[in-house]
Design a protein around this motif. Structure first.
Motif, PDB file in Angstrom:
ATOM      1  N   GLN A 255      34.070  78.777  18.128  1.00  0.00           N
ATOM      2  CA  GLN A 255      34.477  78.038  16.939  1.00  0.00           C
ATOM      3  C   GLN A 255      33.320  77.165  16.483  1.00  0.00           C
ATOM      4  O   GLN A 255      32.621  76.570  17.303  1.00  0.00           O
ATOM      5  CB  GLN A 255      35.701  77.159  17.227  1.00  0.00           C
ATOM      6  CG  GLN A 255      36.188  76.374  16.002  1.00  0.00           C
ATOM      7  CD  GLN A 255      37.315  75.416  16.337  1.00  0.00           C
ATOM      8  OE1 GLN A 255      37.845  75.430  17.436  1.00  0.00           O
ATOM      9  NE2 GLN A 255      37.677  74.570  15.391  1.00  0.00           N
ATOM     10  N   THR A 256      33.111  77.112  15.197  1.00  0.00           N
ATOM     11  CA  THR A 256      32.059  76.272  14.641  1.00  0.00           C
ATOM     12  C   THR A 256      32.628  75.379  13.547  1.00  0.00           C
ATOM     13  O   THR A 256      33.675  75.673  12.965  1.00  0.00           O
ATOM     14  CB  THR A 256      30.917  77.120  14.049  1.00  0.00           C
ATOM     15  OG1 THR A 256      31.442  77.952  13.006  1.00  0.00           O
ATOM     16  CG2 THR A 256      30.268  77.992  15.116  1.00  0.00           C
ATOM     17  N   ASP A 257      31.934  74.302  13.293  1.00  0.00           N
ATOM     18  CA  ASP A 257      32.336  73.398  12.222  1.00  0.00           C
ATOM     19  C   ASP A 257      31.125  72.554  11.833  1.00  0.00           C
ATOM     20  O   ASP A 257      30.158  72.436  12.594  1.00  0.00           O
ATOM     21  CB  ASP A 257      33.486  72.494  12.672  1.00  0.00           C
ATOM     22  CG  ASP A 257      34.262  71.922  11.481  1.00  0.00           C
ATOM     23  OD1 ASP A 257      33.819  72.125  10.331  1.00  0.00           O
ATOM     24  OD2 ASP A 257      35.296  71.284  11.706  1.00  0.00           O
ATOM     25  N   ASN A 258      31.177  71.990  10.655  1.00  0.00           N
ATOM     26  CA  ASN A 258      30.118  71.105  10.184  1.00  0.00           C
ATOM     27  C   ASN A 258      30.757  69.836   9.641  1.00  0.00           C
ATOM     28  O   ASN A 258      31.467  69.881   8.628  1.00  0.00           O
ATOM     29  CB  ASN A 258      29.285  71.789   9.093  1.00  0.00           C
ATOM     30  CG  ASN A 258      28.475  72.957   9.619  1.00  0.00           C
ATOM     31  OD1 ASN A 258      27.412  72.780  10.197  1.00  0.00           O
ATOM     32  ND2 ASN A 258      28.986  74.164   9.434  1.00  0.00           N
ATOM     33  N   ILE A 259      30.535  68.729  10.331  1.00  0.00           N
ATOM     34  CA  ILE A 259      31.128  67.460   9.925  1.00  0.00           C
ATOM     35  C   ILE A 259      30.265  66.323  10.467  1.00  0.00           C
ATOM     36  O   ILE A 259      29.606  66.469  11.511  1.00  0.00           O
ATOM     37  CB  ILE A 259      32.587  67.339  10.440  1.00  0.00           C
ATOM     38  CG1 ILE A 259      33.289  66.132   9.819  1.00  0.00           C
ATOM     39  CG2 ILE A 259      32.629  67.286  11.954  1.00  0.00           C
ATOM     40  CD1 ILE A 259      34.785  66.087  10.106  1.00  0.00           C
ATOM     41  N   ASP A 260      30.255  65.220   9.772  1.00  0.00           N
ATOM     42  CA  ASP A 260      29.495  64.054  10.217  1.00  0.00           C
ATOM     43  C   ASP A 260      30.237  63.394  11.377  1.00  0.00           C
ATOM     44  O   ASP A 260      31.341  62.878  11.214  1.00  0.00           O
ATOM     45  CB  ASP A 260      29.339  63.070   9.050  1.00  0.00           C
ATOM     46  CG  ASP A 260      28.538  61.834   9.439  1.00  0.00           C
ATOM     47  OD1 ASP A 260      27.910  61.843  10.510  1.00  0.00           O
ATOM     48  OD2 ASP A 260      28.551  60.865   8.658  1.00  0.00           O
ATOM     49  N   LEU A 261      29.626  63.409  12.560  1.00  0.00           N
ATOM     50  CA  LEU A 261      30.256  62.837  13.752  1.00  0.00           C
ATOM     51  C   LEU A 261      29.792  61.417  14.049  1.00  0.00           C
ATOM     52  O   LEU A 261      30.542  60.632  14.636  1.00  0.00           O
ATOM     53  CB  LEU A 261      29.974  63.721  14.979  1.00  0.00           C
ATOM     54  CG  LEU A 261      30.578  65.126  14.973  1.00  0.00           C
ATOM     55  CD1 LEU A 261      30.092  65.901  16.188  1.00  0.00           C
ATOM     56  CD2 LEU A 261      32.099  65.071  14.959  1.00  0.00           C
ATOM     57  N   ASP A 262      28.555  61.090  13.685  1.00  0.00           N
ATOM     58  CA  ASP A 262      27.978  59.804  14.087  1.00  0.00           C
ATOM     59  C   ASP A 262      27.788  58.821  12.937  1.00  0.00           C
ATOM     60  O   ASP A 262      27.157  57.777  13.109  1.00  0.00           O
ATOM     61  CB  ASP A 262      26.643  60.019  14.801  1.00  0.00           C
ATOM     62  CG  ASP A 262      25.645  60.787  13.938  1.00  0.00           C
ATOM     63  OD1 ASP A 262      26.047  61.314  12.878  1.00  0.00           O
ATOM     64  OD2 ASP A 262      24.470  60.870  14.322  1.00  0.00           O
ATOM     65  N   GLY A 263      28.323  59.146  11.770  1.00  0.00           N
ATOM     66  CA  GLY A 263      28.314  58.193  10.671  1.00  0.00           C
ATOM     67  C   GLY A 263      26.992  58.023   9.953  1.00  0.00           C
ATOM     68  O   GLY A 263      26.793  57.021   9.257  1.00  0.00           O
ATOM     69  N   ASP A 264      26.088  59.006  10.078  1.00  0.00           N
ATOM     70  CA  ASP A 264      24.805  58.892   9.377  1.00  0.00           C
ATOM     71  C   ASP A 264      24.820  59.613   8.030  1.00  0.00           C
ATOM     72  O   ASP A 264      23.784  59.776   7.390  1.00  0.00           O
ATOM     73  CB  ASP A 264      23.669  59.430  10.244  1.00  0.00           C
ATOM     74  CG  ASP A 264      23.835  60.914  10.581  1.00  0.00           C
ATOM     75  OD1 ASP A 264      24.861  61.515  10.174  1.00  0.00           O
ATOM     76  OD2 ASP A 264      22.955  61.467  11.258  1.00  0.00           O
ATOM     77  N   GLU A 265      26.018  60.054   7.623  1.00  0.00           N
ATOM     78  CA  GLU A 265      26.228  60.739   6.345  1.00  0.00           C
ATOM     79  C   GLU A 265      25.524  62.095   6.280  1.00  0.00           C
ATOM     80  O   GLU A 265      25.281  62.631   5.199  1.00  0.00           O
ATOM     81  CB  GLU A 265      25.793  59.850   5.168  1.00  0.00           C
ATOM     82  CG  GLU A 265      26.582  58.550   5.080  1.00  0.00           C
ATOM     83  CD  GLU A 265      26.196  57.710   3.875  1.00  0.00           C
ATOM     84  OE1 GLU A 265      25.255  58.114   3.157  1.00  0.00           O
ATOM     85  OE2 GLU A 265      26.829  56.667   3.652  1.00  0.00           O
ATOM     86  N   ILE A 266      25.204  62.652   7.449  1.00  0.00           N
ATOM     87  CA  ILE A 266      24.630  63.997   7.543  1.00  0.00           C
ATOM     88  C   ILE A 266      25.572  64.842   8.402  1.00  0.00           C
ATOM     89  O   ILE A 266      25.940  64.434   9.511  1.00  0.00           O
ATOM     90  CB  ILE A 266      23.224  63.974   8.176  1.00  0.00           C
ATOM     91  CG1 ILE A 266      22.267  63.128   7.330  1.00  0.00           C
ATOM     92  CG2 ILE A 266      22.683  65.393   8.323  1.00  0.00           C
ATOM     93  CD1 ILE A 266      20.903  62.946   7.964  1.00  0.00           C
ATOM     94  N   LYS A 267      25.962  65.992   7.889  1.00  0.00           N
ATOM     95  CA  LYS A 267      26.887  66.838   8.636  1.00  0.00           C
ATOM     96  C   LYS A 267      26.224  67.378   9.905  1.00  0.00           C
ATOM     97  O   LYS A 267      25.087  67.838   9.876  1.00  0.00           O
ATOM     98  CB  LYS A 267      27.370  67.997   7.767  1.00  0.00           C
ATOM     99  CG  LYS A 267      28.345  67.571   6.672  1.00  0.00           C
ATOM    100  CD  LYS A 267      28.905  68.773   5.940  1.00  0.00           C
ATOM    101  CE  LYS A 267      29.940  68.337   4.908  1.00  0.00           C
ATOM    102  NZ  LYS A 267      30.536  69.500   4.200  1.00  0.00           N
TER     103      LYS A 267
ATOM    104  N   PHE B 133      32.471  56.691  13.982  1.00  0.00           N
ATOM    105  CA  PHE B 133      32.506  57.944  14.723  1.00  0.00           C
ATOM    106  C   PHE B 133      33.741  58.794  14.429  1.00  0.00           C
ATOM    107  O   PHE B 133      34.833  58.275  14.187  1.00  0.00           O
ATOM    108  CB  PHE B 133      32.455  57.672  16.231  1.00  0.00           C
ATOM    109  CG  PHE B 133      31.190  57.014  16.691  1.00  0.00           C
ATOM    110  CD1 PHE B 133      30.002  57.722  16.740  1.00  0.00           C
ATOM    111  CD2 PHE B 133      31.183  55.677  17.067  1.00  0.00           C
ATOM    112  CE1 PHE B 133      28.829  57.120  17.156  1.00  0.00           C
ATOM    113  CE2 PHE B 133      30.022  55.062  17.491  1.00  0.00           C
ATOM    114  CZ  PHE B 133      28.839  55.783  17.527  1.00  0.00           C
ATOM    115  N   ASN B 134      33.531  60.105  14.476  1.00  0.00           N
ATOM    116  CA  ASN B 134      34.610  61.082  14.609  1.00  0.00           C
ATOM    117  C   ASN B 134      34.456  61.723  15.984  1.00  0.00           C
ATOM    118  O   ASN B 134      33.330  61.975  16.434  1.00  0.00           O
ATOM    119  CB  ASN B 134      34.529  62.156  13.528  1.00  0.00           C
ATOM    120  CG  ASN B 134      34.939  61.631  12.165  1.00  0.00           C
ATOM    121  OD1 ASN B 134      36.016  61.073  12.003  1.00  0.00           O
ATOM    122  ND2 ASN B 134      34.074  61.802  11.170  1.00  0.00           N
ATOM    123  N   GLU B 135      35.574  61.987  16.638  1.00  0.00           N
ATOM    124  CA  GLU B 135      35.528  62.519  17.996  1.00  0.00           C
ATOM    125  C   GLU B 135      35.964  63.987  18.038  1.00  0.00           C
ATOM    126  O   GLU B 135      36.654  64.472  17.142  1.00  0.00           O
ATOM    127  CB  GLU B 135      36.427  61.693  18.925  1.00  0.00           C
ATOM    128  CG  GLU B 135      35.942  60.269  19.175  1.00  0.00           C
ATOM    129  CD  GLU B 135      36.299  59.292  18.063  1.00  0.00           C
ATOM    130  OE1 GLU B 135      35.678  58.213  17.995  1.00  0.00           O
ATOM    131  OE2 GLU B 135      37.201  59.619  17.260  1.00  0.00           O
TER     132      GLU B 135
END
Length: 205
Positions: free
Chosen positions: A58-70, A115-117
């Motif tokens: 499974q793959t995904d692209n999302i900003d995890l660390d809050g730097d506004e970069i996926k 953060f997103n976890e």
């Protein structure tokens, strides 16, 4: 023709016949060996292809660390295996679970932080569901902890708490809510409770 000459011719014919038979046998052996090697190679290729097909990914692209970069997320495991690989960008880690569900979900435990976890669930040996949580801080993947319950039964409201679905073993099999807080190091810490609701109906006589 004397007897000696006849014996020599018979012996020579025998030798020639023996050489011819040996050559045929050698060719048959080489052909058989090559055929067996080809069959073995094809079988190994099929096994490898089956393994590739059965890899859960499974793959995904999302900003995890809050730097506004996926961030690019990759999760891989094998059916029936207890091992998985989680990769975010160029950082990867290996983990273990029992009867992995084969996917992950993105959650936001605390809406006030950046953060997103990542939550990875497993079904366990007998519906003993658990979920492992990971956080990416821009440099490394941090294992936050593992709690009971699946990503469907755990409650996450964005207030910094995770409400696990804990199995009780006193008197009977039952489930109750077990709360966790996020620590300063972004780890899950269990909040002790004085009482736990069993939510079972009883009849007084």
């Amino acid at each position: 023709m004397d007897n000696n000459m006849l014996v020599k011719k018979i012996f020579l014919a025998y030798i020639i016949g023996l050489i011819l038979l040996t050559g045929c046998a050698s060719r048959e052996y080489l052909t058989s060996t090559k055929t067996n090697q080809k069959i073995k190679s094809e079988a190994q290729t099929k096994i490898q292809n089956i393994s590739d097909i059965e890899t859960w990914q499974q793959t995904d692209n999302i900003d995890l660390d809050g730097d506004e970069i996926k961030d690019k997320i990759l999760f891989k495991c094998q059916p029936g295996s207890n091992d998985f690989t989680l990769k975010v960008n160029n950082v990867s880690t290996s983990g273990k679970g029992e009867n992995l569900d084969g996917n992950f979900v993105i959650v936001n435990i605390d809406k006030t932080d950046k953060f997103n976890e990542i939550a990875i669930s497993e079904s366990g040996p007998s519906s003993d569901e658990q979920t492992a949580f990971y956080c990416y801080d821009g440099q490394e993947l941090i294992f936050m902890g593992k709690v009971q319950g699946s990503s469907n039964s755990i409650k996450i409201l964005g207030d910094g708490k995770v409400i696990a679905n804990k199995r009780g073993q006193i008197l009977q099999t039952w489930f109750y809510e077990e709360p966790y807080n996020l620590s300063k190091l972004h780890k899950l810490e269990k909040i002790p409770q004085d009482l736990y609701k069993m939510n079972s109906k009883v009849k007084m006589k």
